[in-house]
Design a protein around this motif. Structure first.
Motif, PDB file in Angstrom:
ATOM      1  N   GLU A  28      50.036 -42.931  -5.089  1.00  0.00           N
ATOM      2  CA  GLU A  28      50.501 -43.224  -4.061  1.00  0.00           C
ATOM      3  C   GLU A  28      51.171 -41.747  -3.427  1.00  0.00           C
ATOM      4  O   GLU A  28      51.306 -40.456  -4.172  1.00  0.00           O
ATOM      5  N   ARG A  55      57.133 -49.201  -1.865  1.00  0.00           N
ATOM      6  CA  ARG A  55      57.152 -50.082  -2.881  1.00  0.00           C
ATOM      7  C   ARG A  55      59.070 -49.232  -2.794  1.00  0.00           C
ATOM      8  O   ARG A  55      58.590 -47.787  -2.927  1.00  0.00           O
ATOM      9  N   ARG A  56      59.517 -50.072  -3.229  1.00  0.00           N
ATOM     10  CA  ARG A  56      61.057 -49.265  -4.197  1.00  0.00           C
ATOM     11  C   ARG A  56      61.206 -48.578  -5.181  1.00  0.00           C
ATOM     12  O   ARG A  56      60.406 -48.996  -6.256  1.00  0.00           O
ATOM     13  N   PRO A  57      61.421 -47.952  -5.496  1.00  0.00           N
ATOM     14  CA  PRO A  57      62.127 -46.612  -6.351  1.00  0.00           C
ATOM     15  C   PRO A  57      62.594 -47.884  -7.641  1.00  0.00           C
ATOM     16  O   PRO A  57      63.326 -48.684  -7.445  1.00  0.00           O
ATOM     17  N   ALA A  58      62.059 -47.663  -9.023  1.00  0.00           N
ATOM     18  CA  ALA A  58      62.935 -48.787  -9.584  1.00  0.00           C
ATOM     19  C   ALA A  58      63.735 -48.642 -10.334  1.00  0.00           C
ATOM     20  O   ALA A  58      65.272 -47.345 -10.241  1.00  0.00           O
TER      21      ALA A  58
END
Length: 58
Positions: A28, A55-58
């Motif tokens: 990524e 993808r959104r951060p956790a």
């Protein structure tokens, strides 16, 4: 397969225009801005810089 340094220097996050850093283990490119932090996939050595694919951060 790591991206060339010259390519990484000119790429920017499409959402906030911050620099991206490469995470080769995850495959990524990750936005360096704290408020954003989106992770964009690299498929077959090609960065997919679409916000809908990130993808959104956790």
């Amino acid at each position: 397969m790591p991206l060339e340094a010259s390519l990484l220097e000119i790429l920017a996050c499409p959402a906030c225009h911050a620099a991206l850093r490469e995470d080769t283990a995850a495959g990524e490119l990750i936005c360096t801005a704290e408020r954003c932090g989106l992770a964009y996939p690299v498929r077959d050595g090609i960065p997919v810089l679409l916000i809908d694919e990130a993808r959104r951060p956790a």
